[in-house]
Design a protein around this motif. Structure first.
Motif, PDB file in Angstrom:
ATOM      1  N   ARG A  83      13.764  71.360 -13.997  1.00 41.45           N
ATOM      2  CA  ARG A  83      14.115  70.226 -14.855  1.00 41.45           C
ATOM      3  C   ARG A  83      15.502  69.709 -14.479  1.00 41.45           C
ATOM      4  O   ARG A  83      15.739  68.507 -14.393  1.00 41.45           O
ATOM      5  CB  ARG A  83      14.072  70.649 -16.327  1.00 41.45           C
ATOM      6  CG  ARG A  83      14.513  69.584 -17.304  1.00 41.45           C
ATOM      7  CD  ARG A  83      13.479  68.452 -17.389  1.00 41.45           C
ATOM      8  NE  ARG A  83      13.940  67.408 -18.267  1.00 41.45           N
ATOM      9  CZ  ARG A  83      14.475  66.251 -17.838  1.00 41.45           C
ATOM     10  NH1 ARG A  83      14.588  66.006 -16.553  1.00 41.45           N
ATOM     11  NH2 ARG A  83      14.878  65.346 -18.698  1.00 41.45           N
ATOM     12  N   GLY A  86      15.494  67.592 -11.519  1.00 43.99           N
ATOM     13  CA  GLY A  86      14.739  66.356 -11.664  1.00 43.99           C
ATOM     14  C   GLY A  86      13.316  66.454 -11.151  1.00 43.99           C
ATOM     15  O   GLY A  86      12.695  65.433 -10.859  1.00 43.99           O
ATOM     16  N   LYS A  89      10.021  65.110 -15.613  1.00 43.31           N
ATOM     17  CA  LYS A  89      10.623  64.526 -16.813  1.00 43.31           C
ATOM     18  C   LYS A  89       9.892  65.013 -18.051  1.00 43.31           C
ATOM     19  O   LYS A  89      10.482  65.126 -19.122  1.00 43.31           O
ATOM     20  CB  LYS A  89      10.572  63.001 -16.743  1.00 43.31           C
ATOM     21  CG  LYS A  89      11.522  62.419 -15.726  1.00 43.31           C
ATOM     22  CD  LYS A  89      11.578  60.916 -15.835  1.00 43.31           C
ATOM     23  CE  LYS A  89      12.679  60.381 -14.949  1.00 43.31           C
ATOM     24  NZ  LYS A  89      12.262  59.502 -13.921  1.00 43.31           N
ATOM     25  N   GLN A  90       8.581  65.275 -17.878  1.00 45.79           N
ATOM     26  CA  GLN A  90       7.758  65.736 -18.992  1.00 45.79           C
ATOM     27  C   GLN A  90       6.934  66.930 -18.531  1.00 45.79           C
ATOM     28  O   GLN A  90       6.491  66.981 -17.381  1.00 45.79           O
ATOM     29  CB  GLN A  90       6.844  64.611 -19.473  1.00 45.79           C
ATOM     30  CG  GLN A  90       7.631  63.438 -20.047  1.00 45.79           C
ATOM     31  CD  GLN A  90       6.723  62.279 -20.396  1.00 45.79           C
ATOM     32  OE1 GLN A  90       6.017  61.766 -19.547  1.00 45.79           O
ATOM     33  NE2 GLN A  90       6.752  61.876 -21.656  1.00 45.79           N
ATOM     34  N   GLU A 110      16.809  71.701 -22.696  1.00 45.05           N
ATOM     35  CA  GLU A 110      16.391  70.566 -21.859  1.00 45.05           C
ATOM     36  C   GLU A 110      14.899  70.614 -21.582  1.00 45.05           C
ATOM     37  O   GLU A 110      14.232  69.581 -21.545  1.00 45.05           O
ATOM     38  CB  GLU A 110      17.153  70.558 -20.527  1.00 45.05           C
ATOM     39  CG  GLU A 110      18.532  69.978 -20.611  1.00 45.05           C
ATOM     40  CD  GLU A 110      19.179  69.863 -19.238  1.00 45.05           C
ATOM     41  OE1 GLU A 110      18.521  69.381 -18.295  1.00 45.05           O
ATOM     42  OE2 GLU A 110      20.341  70.275 -19.120  1.00 45.05           O
ATOM     43  N   SER A 114      11.734  68.097 -23.076  1.00 46.77           N
ATOM     44  CA  SER A 114      10.796  67.393 -22.203  1.00 46.77           C
ATOM     45  C   SER A 114       9.347  67.822 -22.441  1.00 46.77           C
ATOM     46  O   SER A 114       8.438  67.317 -21.794  1.00 46.77           O
ATOM     47  CB  SER A 114      11.175  67.620 -20.734  1.00 46.77           C
ATOM     48  OG  SER A 114      11.083  68.988 -20.412  1.00 46.77           O
TER      49      SER A 114
END
Length: 136
Positions: A83, A86, A89-90, A110, A114
């Motif tokens: 995460r 990157g 995102k989900q 985080e 997500s």
């Protein structure tokens, strides 16, 4: 109408205490199309992270149970690293009830933020097509 909506490009993690399958929704819009990205085992994670068991082992817990708990923690840490880079995102997390509970305890905020949804099921021995069908 699907029971759960998996957003396009979401990462789907299908895990149990011994392995995890990372899938990606390559579909567009409401179309679900899962593609396997990689498989993770405790050995592949421990080689990367150098982590041992998480905490001390309760006296009534078997070595196998300790290994499963350690894998859940390592997988949660790996998801945080992904995460942070990157890589998603989900995320959708699907795991047997015990692994899901162990992972929830150590998921980073985080990753939690997500999370689209979680599903308490063991699909690790199912085909990608069967997993896709279960989510459709």
């Amino acid at each position: 109408m699907s029971k759960h909506t998996v957003p396009p490009d979401a990462l789907i993690v299908v895990a149990d205490g011994a392995k995890a399958i990372l899938l990606r929704n390559t579909g567009t819009g409401s179309e679900l199309a899962l593609k396997e990205e990689k498989r993770i085992t405790p050995k592949s994670l421990s080689a990367e992270s150098g982590q041992g068991p998480s905490g001390s082992r309760p006296g009534d817990q078997t070595i196998h149970q300790t290994e499963e708990a350690t894998f859940a923690k390592q997988l949660a840490d790996a998801l945080y690293a992904m995460r942070h880079k990157g890589d998603f995102k989900q995320v959708v997390l699907i795991a047997d009830p015990q692994t899901l509970g162990q992972m929830r305890e150590c998921l980073h905020k985080e990753v939690e933020a997500s999370m689209v949804f979680t599903l308490s099921k063991d699909y690790t021995n199912q085909s990608v097509a069967d997993i896709q069908k279960a989510l459709s």
